[in-house]
Design an enzyme around this catalytic site. Structure first.
Site, PDB file in Angstrom:
ATOM      1  N   GLY A  17      -3.450   4.350  -6.451  1.00  0.00           N
ATOM      2  CA  GLY A  17      -2.834   3.757  -5.264  1.00  0.00           C
ATOM      3  C   GLY A  17      -3.356   4.414  -3.998  1.00  0.00           C
ATOM      4  N   GLY A  19      -2.341   3.838  -0.781  1.00  0.00           N
ATOM      5  CA  GLY A  19      -1.471   3.708   0.386  1.00  0.00           C
ATOM      6  C   GLY A  19      -1.464   5.028   1.147  1.00  0.00           C
ATOM      7  N   PHE A  20      -0.464   5.226   1.970  1.00  0.00           N
ATOM      8  CA  PHE A  20      -0.419   6.454   2.766  1.00  0.00           C
ATOM      9  C   PHE A  20      -0.410   7.703   1.879  1.00  0.00           C
ATOM     10  CE2 PHE A  20       1.335   3.471   5.921  1.00  0.00           C
ATOM     11  CZ  PHE A  20       0.468   3.758   6.971  1.00  0.00           C
ATOM     12  N   GLU A 179      11.753  -6.981  12.616  1.00  0.00           N
ATOM     13  CA  GLU A 179      10.455  -7.275  13.227  1.00  0.00           C
ATOM     14  C   GLU A 179      10.057  -8.733  13.006  1.00  0.00           C
ATOM     15  OE1 GLU A 179       8.760  -2.717  12.691  1.00  0.00           O
ATOM     16  OE2 GLU A 179       8.357  -4.243  11.174  1.00  0.00           O
ATOM     17  N   ASP A 314       6.587   5.682  -1.626  1.00  0.00           N
ATOM     18  CA  ASP A 314       7.825   4.924  -1.811  1.00  0.00           C
ATOM     19  C   ASP A 314       8.305   4.915  -3.253  1.00  0.00           C
ATOM     20  OD1 ASP A 314       7.502   4.389   0.842  1.00  0.00           O
ATOM     21  OD2 ASP A 314       7.262   2.226   0.632  1.00  0.00           O
TER      22      ASP A 314
END
Lengths: 434, 434
Positions: A17, A19-20, A179, A314
């Site tokens: 992964g 991601g961040f 948002e 997450d």
């Protein structure tokens, strides 16, 4: 060291992964004596905090995504693989990667970092997914953009159906829901004005439906209240304590908490921002997951009983000083850096440290010049919060080009009220014109 | 005129297709006493001359596409419909538009302009389409981008298959084929350098296969020869007089003209730029089409026997002073303006004029600082031709934002050799990570 010394055997770190969390593990190991392999099903790192701006046609996908491979061009101990990790053998230290031809490749590791994130949760109603897409990947964002823009187009063709076509329901009033709802209101009230002949896009209804007691429940009450007012000033109908009990092709059924009545809302466009669950790779780890399918970890972010296996981002359930660490980008970045540091320490023979989340605050945007900011030492709303939100988001984008183009895209939208990426692209290729 | 005078009944003009021709018909009628409806299956006008730059990851889709509806925001006598025209009754003056629910809407017209363009032709081998995508729509471009970038990714995972994965075959050496081949060579030789660990992207083979006698057959021989040399300087293998006789999932079979031998080329990525045929709407007009399914028109661009029906753009077969008018953007723009003028003249009681194509020359680009230009009064090649190509293409883009962002995108790519839109996005939505 002589140049014909035998190649040193370095520990292999597999990061699943990009991601961040995954990105910062791999980057943090740049100078460690390890071989890093970073795997992802996509070829790009996605800057998820701005994904809603792709879904609402302000930014284009390439402005918030960066090829993972380009991030690691100069990091010689890292290699990037486009791969779908299907299974893992924690005892052997071996990942199974799906091949195109149905076969399987193997990847052996000494350390494993699982950072595959979360996906949408429909609370046991997976059949709602096709009617109410969520927002996690670029494909999700393009699908939402397609549905929103198409609804206006279909209404122009068939004004008799305009009521349900121009009703947009956003389920869930966390940051993403807020948002999306704000941006939808701006599309209808500003961007599309004067472009239609048979309908009035400014008459569109945008409903934000939240089962809990307030919008942005993770924020202090004063900011929740401000966010609600800012949304309402854009013309969003905010329904608090309103639980969605049904989603189908024609709309949703909502139970209004205080009245204990059910109301049907006819809508062709329902967007889901209500819940997440751990990605399916979590099931392969052989540990007990929490109720939302995420992985509990120990104090140093490793898996209980498997010190060489870490979970970050997450997907990890991390107990912090003031409750669970939230699933936000700064927490994922900190966790990624922490894991890289622990692997480095271990290779130097030093002991591990527990992870400490440093909460520097949070910001959520509602629309142009509308936002809320909680920087712990100071809380503010409106245009100041909005500028802070922009500055922080641009600063954290990966790549100079992305920063430049996002800033220019915002400047253009702010001056013209127009959106730069108002394209309906079909999911499947088709012949160009009838 | 008193404000409560009865609404004037104005002639209705239906324009099918919002490419260069259709757009310029509708724009040209801005001041005419007519009601214009412009229909397209896409919501955007596409600047096709730069489409290959989306396919090769330099530009993003929104930089070369503009919402049709936004083009006509201020033109009050024009309305835009996202619609798929399925059939037409020329006697009644009525179009049938497909509805989502399977039904049909009708649109009545007094004048009809058919500008639905062309699609790929596989010369009777439609089964080749899935293995060799062509380049006409944004969806096509994204599919080509996906295949090209994926080939490098798969080769990195399985270096044993690198030979066929890193062999790219472009069929057809017209402007699109030349542009694609040149851009593929630059991706392999420059953009992706140093990003892979198991393969060397600079070792990729790019073959340009042309059945005819030279590349860019519509250009003078000297420029064809220059284009070939410029391609070869980028490392493209140019095969002239080479006919493709088979395309399948593993590659192509080519008959080399001079040797009269067949050669099999193993390639996972074959791109089709070899032929076009009229779009399927041409079949509905009830007239005899030419061999490639395009529509012959009279001197004023109307359909024989149907003075109220015009055909324009690539779909029309137009006899010019020096042979058939070519299927290029300037010809489509001129034809669109001509048709708008004729409708205007007729409503003023004036007679029609024949269409005169003014050929102002042509340019084709091969790569950065590589191009050929034939401006009739002067012909040149290399970096000067490339600057001329850039200037003319930016000038003709629709929308200020597109011009700005394309220029910036080019500047960034030119300085860094990087490509800004290197994203693999899946055609169908999927969960984000395994």
């Amino acid at each position: 060291m002589s140049s014909d010394a035998p190649a040193e055997v370095r520990p292999r770190v597999a990061v699943v992964g990009a991601g961040f969390a995954g990105l910062h593990v791999a980057r943090g190991l740049a100078k460690a004596p390890v071989e890093v392999t970073i795997l992802d099903r996509a070829n790009h790192h996605l800057f998820q905090p701005l994904l809603y701006q792709v879904a609402t046609a302000t930014l284009s996908p390439d402005q918030i995504a960066h090829p993972i491979r380009a991030v690691f061009r100069k990091q010689e101990n890292a290699r990037t693989l486009l791969a779908d990790a299907q299974a893992v053998d924690l005892e052997q230290g071996r990942l199974s990667l799906a091949r195109e031809d149905g076969g399987v490749d193997h990847l052996d590791f000494d350390y494993l970092v699982v950072a595959t994130g979360v996906t949408h949760s429909y609370f046991g109603h997976d059949e709602w997914a096709e009617h109410a897409p969520g927002l996690k990947s670029l494909e999700d964002a393009l699908e939402i953009r397609r549905r929103v823009l198409r609804a206006f187009e279909l209404a122009e063709r068939n004004p008799a159906d305009a009521d349900s076509l121009l009703t947009f329901v956003v389920v869930g009033a966390g940051p993403t829901g807020v948002e999306l709802a704000g941006a939808l209101a701006e599309i209808a009230r500003k961007s599309l004005r004067r472009e239609f002949r048979s309908i009035d896009p400014t008459s569109a209804r945008i409903l934000l439906v939240e089962g809990g007691g307030r919008v942005l429940p993770a924020y202090v009450e004063r900011l929740s209240e401000s966010a609600k007012q800012q949304l309402e000033s854009l013309g969003v109908e905010v329904h608090i304590g309103a639980q969605v009990t049904q989603v189908d092709a024609e709309g949703v059924v909502v139970r209004m908490g205080d009245l204990d009545t059910k109301e049907r809302i006819e809508s062709q466009t329902v967007l889901w921002a209500a819940g997440v669950r751990g990605s399916s790779f979590a099931d392969k780890l052989g540990v007990e997951l929490d109720r939302s399918g995420r992985v509990p970890v120990t104090a140093d972010l490793s898996l209980e009983g498997h010190p060489g296996v870490f979970v970050a981002g997450d997907l990890a359930v991390i107990d912090g000083e003031s409750g669970q660490v939230p699933g936000v980008a700064p927490a994922a970045i900190q966790a990624g850096k922490h894991i890289a540091r622990q692997i480095g320490r271990e290779l130097e023979g030093r002991s591990r440290e527990p992870f400490r989340y440093r909460d520097r605050g949070s910001l959520a945007t509602i629309g142009w010049a509308r936002a809320v900011a909680d920087l712990r030492i100071v809380r503010f709303t409106g245009v100041t919060a909005w500028f802070a939100w922009m500055a922080i988001h641009v600063a954290f984008l990966v790549g100079f080009r992305n920063r430049l183009f996002v800033l220019l895209g915002w400047a253009w939208s702010y001056v013209t009220f127009r959106r730069g990426a108002r394209l309906i692209t079909k999911p499947e290729a088709d012949e160009p014109l009838s």
